[in-house]
Design a protein around this motif. Structure first.
Motif, PDB file in Angstrom:
ATOM      1  N   TYR A   1     -16.513  34.791  81.695  1.00 52.95           N
ATOM      2  CA  TYR A   1     -15.754  34.312  80.549  1.00 52.95           C
ATOM      3  C   TYR A   1     -15.827  35.266  79.352  1.00 52.95           C
ATOM      4  O   TYR A   1     -15.636  34.848  78.222  1.00 52.95           O
ATOM      5  N   ARG A   2     -16.117  36.533  79.629  1.00 52.85           N
ATOM      6  CA  ARG A   2     -16.212  37.571  78.590  1.00 52.85           C
ATOM      7  C   ARG A   2     -17.136  37.143  77.448  1.00 52.85           C
ATOM      8  O   ARG A   2     -16.895  37.437  76.281  1.00 52.85           O
TER       9      ARG A   2
ATOM     10  N   ASP B   1     -19.727  42.581  76.320  1.00 57.96           N
ATOM     11  CA  ASP B   1     -19.258  41.692  77.388  1.00 57.96           C
ATOM     12  C   ASP B   1     -18.857  42.406  78.681  1.00 57.96           C
ATOM     13  O   ASP B   1     -18.372  41.760  79.604  1.00 57.96           O
ATOM     14  N   HIS B   2     -19.038  43.720  78.770  1.00 54.54           N
ATOM     15  CA  HIS B   2     -18.705  44.425  80.012  1.00 54.54           C
ATOM     16  C   HIS B   2     -19.450  45.763  80.084  1.00 54.54           C
ATOM     17  O   HIS B   2     -19.961  46.241  79.068  1.00 54.54           O
TER      18      HIS B   2
ATOM     19  N   LYS C   1     -26.763  32.320  76.362  1.00 59.06           N
ATOM     20  CA  LYS C   1     -25.417  32.858  76.140  1.00 59.06           C
ATOM     21  C   LYS C   1     -24.503  32.693  77.350  1.00 59.06           C
ATOM     22  O   LYS C   1     -23.339  33.048  77.290  1.00 59.06           O
ATOM     23  N   LEU C   2     -25.047  32.206  78.450  1.00 52.48           N
ATOM     24  CA  LEU C   2     -24.270  32.106  79.682  1.00 52.48           C
ATOM     25  C   LEU C   2     -23.544  30.771  79.764  1.00 52.48           C
ATOM     26  O   LEU C   2     -23.947  29.779  79.169  1.00 52.48           O
ATOM     27  N   TRP C   3     -22.485  30.773  80.531  1.00 55.07           N
ATOM     28  CA  TRP C   3     -21.721  29.569  80.783  1.00 55.07           C
ATOM     29  C   TRP C   3     -21.931  29.190  82.247  1.00 55.07           C
ATOM     30  O   TRP C   3     -21.624  29.961  83.139  1.00 55.07           O
TER      31      TRP C   3
ATOM     32  N   ALA D   1     -23.921  31.512  85.139  1.00 52.40           N
ATOM     33  CA  ALA D   1     -23.397  32.706  85.815  1.00 52.40           C
ATOM     34  C   ALA D   1     -23.340  33.855  84.815  1.00 52.40           C
ATOM     35  O   ALA D   1     -22.804  33.710  83.715  1.00 52.40           O
ATOM     36  N   LEU D   2     -23.885  35.003  85.190  1.00 54.05           N
ATOM     37  CA  LEU D   2     -23.847  36.177  84.315  1.00 54.05           C
ATOM     38  C   LEU D   2     -22.534  36.933  84.472  1.00 54.05           C
ATOM     39  O   LEU D   2     -21.867  37.255  83.498  1.00 54.05           O
TER      40      LEU D   2
END
Length: 135
Positions: free
Chosen positions: A27-28, A63-64, A102-104, A107-108
């Motif tokens: 989810y960026r 985020d990437h 910070k994860l949703w 999942a990383l």
């Protein structure tokens, strides 16, 4: 391997193969700090060694991440990607437990990834792209 342009040899082949990879956080999400990116780079370097590959260049943002990997023809890119993502996720959670906040959904990584062969592009140009395009 000290020179990424170096022709490598295997048991029955001669090769010089590079892949440009981009992995995105699920989810960026704004997940990666400088410290986490440094840990990730070391994890990626060790996984590459296990595959008889070399992490030539690495950089990332919040985020990437971008990777440039020199790999032998016997390595399936999908297997390398699965190991890179799996090991980094496992080790980052252990070494940086604050990342879980910070994860949703725990999942990383996004399940998808970008991979591009670097045939025809001088590796120095690709290295500069990864180093400077990510900023």
């Amino acid at each position: 391997m000290s020179n990424s342009q170096e022709i490598r040899t295997g048991r029955h082949c001669v090769f010089n193969m590079h892949v440009h990879l981009v992995f995105v956080a699920k989810y960026r999400r704004d997940v990666f700090s400088k410290e986490i990116l440094l840990t990730m780079q070391e994890v990626f370097r060790r996984v590459c060694i296990d595959f008889e590959a070399e992490l030539v260049e690495f950089d990332g943002e919040h985020d990437h991440v971008y990777l440039l990997v020199n790999y032998p023809p016997k390595v399936a890119i999908s297997s390398l990607v699965n190991s890179l993502k799996g090991a980094s996720s496992r080790i980052l959670r252990k070494k940086h437990p604050e990342i879980r906040n910070k994860l949703w959904g725990n999942a990383l990584w996004s399940p998808s990834y970008f991979a591009s062969s670097c045939g025809g592009v001088p590796i120095d140009i690709m290295k500069k792209y990864i180093k400077y395009e990510s900023h």
